[in-house]
Scaffold this motif. Structure first.
Motif, PDB file in Angstrom:
ATOM      1  N   VAL A   1      53.678  54.592  48.336  1.00 57.99           N
ATOM      2  CA  VAL A   1      53.679  53.571  49.324  1.00 57.99           C
ATOM      3  C   VAL A   1      52.770  52.695  49.311  1.00 57.99           C
ATOM      4  N   LEU A   2      52.755  51.361  48.881  1.00 58.67           N
ATOM      5  CA  LEU A   2      51.638  50.367  48.862  1.00 58.67           C
ATOM      6  C   LEU A   2      51.358  49.667  50.187  1.00 58.67           C
ATOM      7  N   HIS A   3      50.088  49.777  50.466  1.00 59.99           N
ATOM      8  CA  HIS A   3      49.552  49.244  51.739  1.00 59.99           C
ATOM      9  C   HIS A   3      48.578  47.991  51.537  1.00 59.99           C
ATOM     10  N   GLU A   4      48.260  48.004  50.314  1.00 59.49           N
ATOM     11  CA  GLU A   4      47.654  46.800  49.928  1.00 59.49           C
ATOM     12  C   GLU A   4      48.145  45.508  50.520  1.00 59.49           C
ATOM     13  N   ASN A   5      47.191  44.520  50.993  1.00 63.12           N
ATOM     14  CA  ASN A   5      47.647  43.324  51.383  1.00 63.12           C
ATOM     15  C   ASN A   5      47.343  42.098  50.811  1.00 63.12           C
ATOM     16  N   ASN A   6      46.590  42.369  49.316  1.00 65.84           N
ATOM     17  CA  ASN A   6      46.207  41.627  48.453  1.00 65.84           C
ATOM     18  C   ASN A   6      45.602  42.005  47.444  1.00 65.84           C
ATOM     19  N   ILE A   7      45.706  41.439  46.305  1.00 68.20           N
ATOM     20  CA  ILE A   7      44.784  41.775  45.047  1.00 68.20           C
ATOM     21  C   ILE A   7      43.604  40.850  44.734  1.00 68.20           C
ATOM     22  N   LEU A   8      43.596  39.642  45.405  1.00 68.64           N
ATOM     23  CA  LEU A   8      42.589  38.600  45.149  1.00 68.64           C
ATOM     24  C   LEU A   8      41.390  38.843  45.638  1.00 68.64           C
ATOM     25  N   GLY A   9      40.306  38.059  45.134  1.00 73.04           N
ATOM     26  CA  GLY A   9      39.017  38.261  45.485  1.00 73.04           C
ATOM     27  C   GLY A   9      37.912  38.105  44.189  1.00 73.04           C
ATOM     28  N   ARG A  10      36.904  37.450  44.294  1.00 77.08           N
ATOM     29  CA  ARG A  10      35.910  37.582  43.357  1.00 77.08           C
ATOM     30  C   ARG A  10      35.544  38.934  42.779  1.00 77.08           C
ATOM     31  N   VAL A  11      35.580  39.880  43.740  1.00 76.95           N
ATOM     32  CA  VAL A  11      35.460  41.304  43.381  1.00 76.95           C
ATOM     33  C   VAL A  11      36.802  42.057  43.717  1.00 76.95           C
ATOM     34  N   PRO A  12      37.496  42.663  42.689  1.00 79.25           N
ATOM     35  CA  PRO A  12      38.739  43.227  43.068  1.00 79.25           C
ATOM     36  C   PRO A  12      38.703  44.421  44.102  1.00 79.25           C
ATOM     37  N   PRO A  13      39.671  44.169  45.042  1.00 78.39           N
ATOM     38  CA  PRO A  13      39.760  44.998  46.492  1.00 78.39           C
ATOM     39  C   PRO A  13      40.076  46.269  45.973  1.00 78.39           C
ATOM     40  N   GLN A  14      40.567  46.568  44.938  1.00 80.09           N
ATOM     41  CA  GLN A  14      41.054  47.995  44.394  1.00 80.09           C
ATOM     42  C   GLN A  14      40.283  48.293  43.328  1.00 80.09           C
ATOM     43  N   PRO A  15      39.625  49.369  43.402  1.00 80.69           N
ATOM     44  CA  PRO A  15      39.001  50.030  42.052  1.00 80.69           C
ATOM     45  C   PRO A  15      39.819  50.477  40.948  1.00 80.69           C
ATOM     46  N   PRO A  16      39.201  50.372  39.537  1.00 80.02           N
ATOM     47  CA  PRO A  16      40.093  50.718  38.590  1.00 80.02           C
ATOM     48  C   PRO A  16      41.016  51.976  38.542  1.00 80.02           C
ATOM     49  N   GLU A  17      40.337  53.128  39.205  1.00 75.65           N
ATOM     50  CA  GLU A  17      41.315  54.488  39.269  1.00 75.65           C
ATOM     51  C   GLU A  17      42.346  54.093  40.280  1.00 75.65           C
ATOM     52  N   PHE A  18      42.405  52.990  41.077  1.00 80.12           N
ATOM     53  CA  PHE A  18      43.999  52.679  41.859  1.00 80.12           C
ATOM     54  C   PHE A  18      44.849  52.574  40.892  1.00 80.12           C
ATOM     55  N   TYR A  19      44.697  52.064  39.577  1.00 78.76           N
ATOM     56  CA  TYR A  19      45.673  51.799  38.710  1.00 78.76           C
ATOM     57  C   TYR A  19      46.051  52.657  37.763  1.00 78.76           C
ATOM     58  N   ALA A  20      45.376  53.878  37.777  1.00 82.36           N
ATOM     59  CA  ALA A  20      45.286  54.700  36.593  1.00 82.36           C
ATOM     60  C   ALA A  20      46.640  55.709  37.007  1.00 82.36           C
ATOM     61  N   PHE A  21      47.337  55.648  37.962  1.00 81.06           N
ATOM     62  CA  PHE A  21      48.672  56.719  38.209  1.00 81.06           C
ATOM     63  C   PHE A  21      49.813  56.130  37.520  1.00 81.06           C
ATOM     64  N   ASP A  22      50.556  57.150  37.313  1.00 77.67           N
ATOM     65  CA  ASP A  22      52.054  56.668  36.779  1.00 77.67           C
ATOM     66  C   ASP A  22      53.117  57.103  37.628  1.00 77.67           C
ATOM     67  N   TRP A  23      53.518  56.132  38.452  1.00 76.36           N
ATOM     68  CA  TRP A  23      54.470  56.293  39.555  1.00 76.36           C
ATOM     69  C   TRP A  23      55.608  56.600  38.872  1.00 76.36           C
ATOM     70  N   ASP A  24      56.764  56.987  39.582  1.00 81.27           N
ATOM     71  CA  ASP A  24      58.279  57.011  39.371  1.00 81.27           C
ATOM     72  C   ASP A  24      58.559  55.735  40.092  1.00 81.27           C
ATOM     73  N   ALA A  25      58.068  55.464  41.200  1.00 80.22           N
ATOM     74  CA  ALA A  25      58.451  54.160  42.341  1.00 80.22           C
ATOM     75  C   ALA A  25      57.150  53.785  42.972  1.00 80.22           C
ATOM     76  N   VAL A  26      57.206  52.700  43.217  1.00 81.95           N
ATOM     77  CA  VAL A  26      56.137  52.041  44.072  1.00 81.95           C
ATOM     78  C   VAL A  26      56.820  51.071  45.331  1.00 81.95           C
ATOM     79  N   VAL A  27      56.688  51.797  46.563  1.00 77.89           N
ATOM     80  CA  VAL A  27      57.451  51.146  47.730  1.00 77.89           C
ATOM     81  C   VAL A  27      56.668  50.141  48.388  1.00 77.89           C
ATOM     82  N   TYR A  28      56.822  48.855  48.617  1.00 77.30           N
ATOM     83  CA  TYR A  28      56.188  47.957  49.195  1.00 77.30           C
ATOM     84  C   TYR A  28      57.082  47.490  50.448  1.00 77.30           C
TER      85      TYR A  28
END
Length: 354
Positions: A115-142
């Motif tokens: 369940v995605l609680h991120e409110n944005n991915i913009l910024g000079r420094v990425p708000p999410q660290p690289p490990e945030f994107y390391a997982f293979d989900w069956d589904a992502v709910v926003y």
């Protein structure tokens, strides 16, 4: 294939918006007869400002936040029996530790949903660290349409929109609530919710149309308050859902003032609005600010103190704008009822495991 057992990693019994997303879902799943395990933060390291309890029997505290302890006791994840594993607000979970046992979780669960609680991915420094994107989900709910552009860009067809659930419609006796809270029975009461990031915001007083109104500022912290008429400030310890309901039932209207206007659009959600909507009190919110952008006629929006004053007069007299807002609130409560949103999640789960 029917889903009967769910495990969810989430904030629980804490002053976190994530808890107010998970709570109505978990309760609805339990009411449906499903077996639910809530895995949540340890008391020494949790997401939110305060904890309240006690915890229910289905709650296990077994991890911390990544910035403090980065603690994970993997045993509940590895030994509990569940069909679907749900993870809420991944960035607040110990991601690097979860990654170490991910291969076990992939074999164990029939489906894993984020369940995605991120409110944005913009910024000079990425708000999410690289490990945030390391997982293979069956589904992502926003849950907010303002998340859609980056949810779809990153997760493609695995991204699914399911709206934020409201707390259910509920009622309480105003006289009994006021008596229990020591509030006057002969005045109209406006609840100014000022806990967490919400702040007091009042009309110019005195005002002839508002002379019999008590403005009750409900807060959890001491702060300097000017000598202002018709105001009572209450500093209380953490309040559970039932205690918050009691204050709402004692009130004739509720002000939720949270003025967040960042330079770029953010998918910010007023969890308090979705909580209080079910108490069927007119809710007044600022017109400017991302937390209330997604809300429509179910709330009364003001731009300044004069408009707040005019809306309060209407709300306290149950005028046309307040009546229309409550009708709209009824529609939203039906569209976003815990049962309906929980069923939407369950249908997604069953499509994944089928």
């Amino acid at each position: 294939m029917a889903v009967e057992k769910i495990a969810i990693m989430t904030a629980w019994n804490s002053s976190s918006g994530v808890f107010f997303h998970a709570y109505p879902l978990v309760r609805a799943w339990l009411d449906m007869g499903l077996e639910v395990h809530v895995l949540t933060f340890i008391k020494e390291d949790f997401h939110g400002h305060v904890l309240f309890g006690p915890d229910e029997p289905f709650v296990i505290r077994c991890f911390g936040t990544p910035k403090k302890t980065n603690f994970l006791d993997p045993r509940p994840l590895l030994t509990l029996d569940y069909d679907v594993l749900v993870m809420e607000d991944l960035k607040q979970l110990p991601m690097t530790k979860i990654a170490l046992i991910w291969h076990h979780l992939r074999r164990k669960a029939k489906a894993i949903v984020h369940v995605l609680h991120e409110n944005n991915i913009l910024g000079r420094v990425p708000p999410q660290p690289p490990e945030f994107y390391a997982f293979d989900w069956d589904a992502v709910v926003y849950f907010d349409k303002r998340q859609e552009w980056f949810a779809r860009a990153i997760y493609g067809e695995k991204a699914h929109y399911i709206p934020w659930p409201c707390m259910p419609k509920r009622s309480g006796d105003k006289r009994e609530a006021r008596e229990a809270l020591g509030l006057p029975a002969d005045k109209r009461v406006v609840l100014c919710y000022a806990r967490g990031s919400y702040r007091p915001y009042l009309p110019k007083l005195p005002d002839e149309e508002l002379e019999d109104v008590l403005f009750l500022v409900l807060t959890g912290e001491e702060f300097g308050w000017p000598d202002y008429p018709q105001v009572e400030v209450r500093v209380t310890p953490p309040l559970n859902n039932q205690q918050l309901d009691q204050y709402a039932f004692a009130a004739d209207a509720i002000i939720l003032h949270k003025l967040q206007a960042p330079p770029v659009p953010l998918a910010l959600v007023s969890t308090a609005a979705y909580f209080f909507l079910g108490t069927m009190r007119p809710i007044l919110v600022p017109r400017l600010g991302d937390p209330f952008e997604a809300l429509g006629p179910e709330v009364l929006k003001y731009a300044d103190r004069q408009e707040l004053r005019d809306l309060l007069v209407d709300a306290l007299n149950m005028g046309p704008r307040a009546r229309e807002a409550l009708k709209a609130a009824e529609r939203v409560l039906a569209e976003r009822s815990p049962e309906k949103i929980a069923r939407m999640f369950l249908e997604l789960f069953e499509s994944l495991v089928g």
